[in-house]
Design an enzyme around this catalytic site. Sequence first.
Site, PDB file in Angstrom:
ATOM      1  N   LYS A 187      12.223  -0.349  -3.208  1.00 36.47           N
ATOM      2  CA  LYS A 187      12.190  -1.263  -2.333  1.00 36.47           C
ATOM      3  C   LYS A 187      13.295  -2.385  -2.904  1.00 36.47           C
ATOM      4  O   LYS A 187      13.038  -3.826  -3.152  1.00 36.47           O
ATOM      5  CB  LYS A 187      11.178  -2.011  -2.382  1.00 36.47           C
ATOM      6  CG  LYS A 187       9.754  -1.181  -1.754  1.00 36.47           C
ATOM      7  CD  LYS A 187       8.574  -1.923  -1.703  1.00 36.47           C
ATOM      8  CE  LYS A 187       7.539  -1.215  -0.963  1.00 36.47           C
ATOM      9  NZ  LYS A 187       6.877  -0.250  -1.798  1.00 36.47           N
TER      10      LYS A 187
HETATM   11  P1  5BU Z   1      -2.069   4.196  -0.290  1.00 40.71           P
HETATM   12  O1  5BU Z   1      -2.862   4.441  -1.683  1.00 40.71           O
HETATM   13  O2  5BU Z   1      -2.099   5.413   0.778  1.00 40.71           O
HETATM   14  O3  5BU Z   1      -2.434   2.748   0.117  1.00 40.71           O
HETATM   15  O4  5BU Z   1      -0.492   3.990  -0.934  1.00 40.71           O
HETATM   16  C1  5BU Z   1       0.647   3.361   0.046  1.00 40.71           C
HETATM   17  C2  5BU Z   1       1.859   3.892  -0.734  1.00 40.71           C
HETATM   18  O5  5BU Z   1       3.089   3.192   0.140  1.00 40.71           O
HETATM   19  C3  5BU Z   1       1.994   2.908  -1.953  1.00 40.71           C
HETATM   20  O6  5BU Z   1       2.746   3.717  -2.770  1.00 40.71           O
HETATM   21  C4  5BU Z   1       2.878   1.561  -1.668  1.00 40.71           C
HETATM   22  O7  5BU Z   1       3.674   1.271  -2.608  1.00 40.71           O
HETATM   23  C5  5BU Z   1       3.844   2.212  -0.271  1.00 40.71           C
HETATM   24  N1  5BU Z   1       3.759   1.142   0.516  1.00 40.71           N
HETATM   25  C6  5BU Z   1       2.875   0.694   1.330  1.00 40.71           C
HETATM   26  O8  5BU Z   1       1.778   0.945   1.137  1.00 40.71           O
HETATM   27  N2  5BU Z   1       3.136  -0.411   2.473  1.00 40.71           N
HETATM   28  C7  5BU Z   1       4.445  -0.621   2.695  1.00 40.71           C
HETATM   29  O9  5BU Z   1       4.522  -1.284   3.642  1.00 40.71           O
HETATM   30  C8  5BU Z   1       5.453   0.020   1.869  1.00 40.71           C
HETATM   31  C9  5BU Z   1       5.113   0.749   1.002  1.00 40.71           C
HETATM   32 BR1  5BU Z   1       7.218  -0.552   2.457  1.00 40.71          BR
END
Ligand code: 5BU
Length: 457
Positions: free
Chosen positions: A292
């Site tokens: 990011k």
């Molecule tokens: P989760 O455990 O499926 O909730 O993880 C989501 C991943 O996607 C995590 O690594 C976040 O840093 C990443 N992410 C997110 O959740 N939302 C966003 O808008 C973005 C990245 Br950009």
Amino acid sequence: MINRTFLSAYLLLAATVIYANDHTLLQALYDHNVVKHGAFIFRSGQKSSIYVDMRNAISSPSLLTQLAHSLNALAPAKKYDRVCGVPYGTIPLATALALERNEPMIMLRKEIKNHGTQKRIEGEYKPGDRVLLIEDVITTGGSVREAIDLLEQQGLIVEDVIACLDYQQGSVEKLRDLGYPTQALYTIADIINHTENTKYTHNLTYAQRAQTSCNVVSQKIFAIMEQKKTNLALAADVTTTQELLSLAELLGPHICVLKIHVDILTDFTPLFIEQLKTIAQQHTFLLMADRKFSDIGNTTQLQYTQGIYHIADWADLVTVQALPGAGILASMQQATQCADRAVVLITQMSSHDNLASSAYTNRAIAMGNEHTDFVAGLIARTAITPNEPYFFMTTGIHLSTQAIADQTYLTPYEAIFQNGTDIIIVGRAIYESPDPIATAIAYKNAGWEAYQKRIGT
Ligand code: 5BU
């Protein structure tokens, strides 16, 4: 058959369209069931495959706010004494707009009360007050004209009329001829075009998109998805290199992309990157650093290429925030000079109450459009730019969309089939599950079935 109230939700209008290119708002109308597909018959007997029910917008505070912003931008740049919505469907929208403009509002009654004051207009006003009249959808223009009559009977002056949708039945021109300047955000043709365009991209297979894409990394990713029959990306948010390598080895056969936060690893070494690259090659998936980037060009260039991580050396894809403006992309691209490095631009986020408004998202897309040789994908909740060459990656994916404090979840079906995105990014749902392989396969299958349904297989 639909009754009068129902029909009024379909009002069409011919008008000046200034936001025809605002795909985000258009898409939000789909997402919130304002625009629906199906076989509909109007009271007149006319058939339609599209149905617009503006009243559903009141159930989404964000959509109502977006509509109020857009109507505010459409309204002539002057002050009015009163804002008024055509009763009753447009009253919530008129309220949102009056608050946004900080202008007083009045409200019309269709029927006179039997008791009390017998007023036809609620709220304070005086004869001679200049009114901005709001309508949701204009078809025959009958409701607008009734509202104008009522207002004029009380000595008010209707200076301008603005609407969300013009059904293009000539009513807007008639209103203008009668001396009421009228404009709408969209025509029904815009809605139909958007539907057609969205359908077009939605119907293409990943293999077809691999061929039509001009970006090398896009071509690779579409080809991998097609070959491995998976649109699953793993967000491997673990904190040791050993855990990460094990996940990569275990789940590699089921994913198209491995997304990592390299700066959460407690024991990073350059050797780890070599090991990860070997696993990525063995199982054919791409590496994505969810860094990011969000600083000025010069700093980002250093963060991308230097430090202990040397991200540009190994990450096929990196995430970039649009906030700093196009300079960030130019300096990153200059730093790598390598055709098989690409950016996934963040246009929307999945966190609760994030600040990415539709205006921000639109500007982020415009920024990507200037660099399609380097920007291969967009992080988005929906396929927001149907004509563009990107792949869409969606974070915040869970098979059961239970709320988690920091995250808003969509199911694979909602993201891929309903919202038209291409890749689901799944983290905790997989790596925290007691059986990560079985869970990854369940997500892979859910994502692939949604894709097949979308392309009509
Ligand atoms: P989760 O455990 O499926 O909730 O993880 C989501 C991943 O996607 C995590 O690594 C976040 O840093 C990443 N992410 C997110 O959740 N939302 C966003 O808008 C973005 C990245 Br950009």
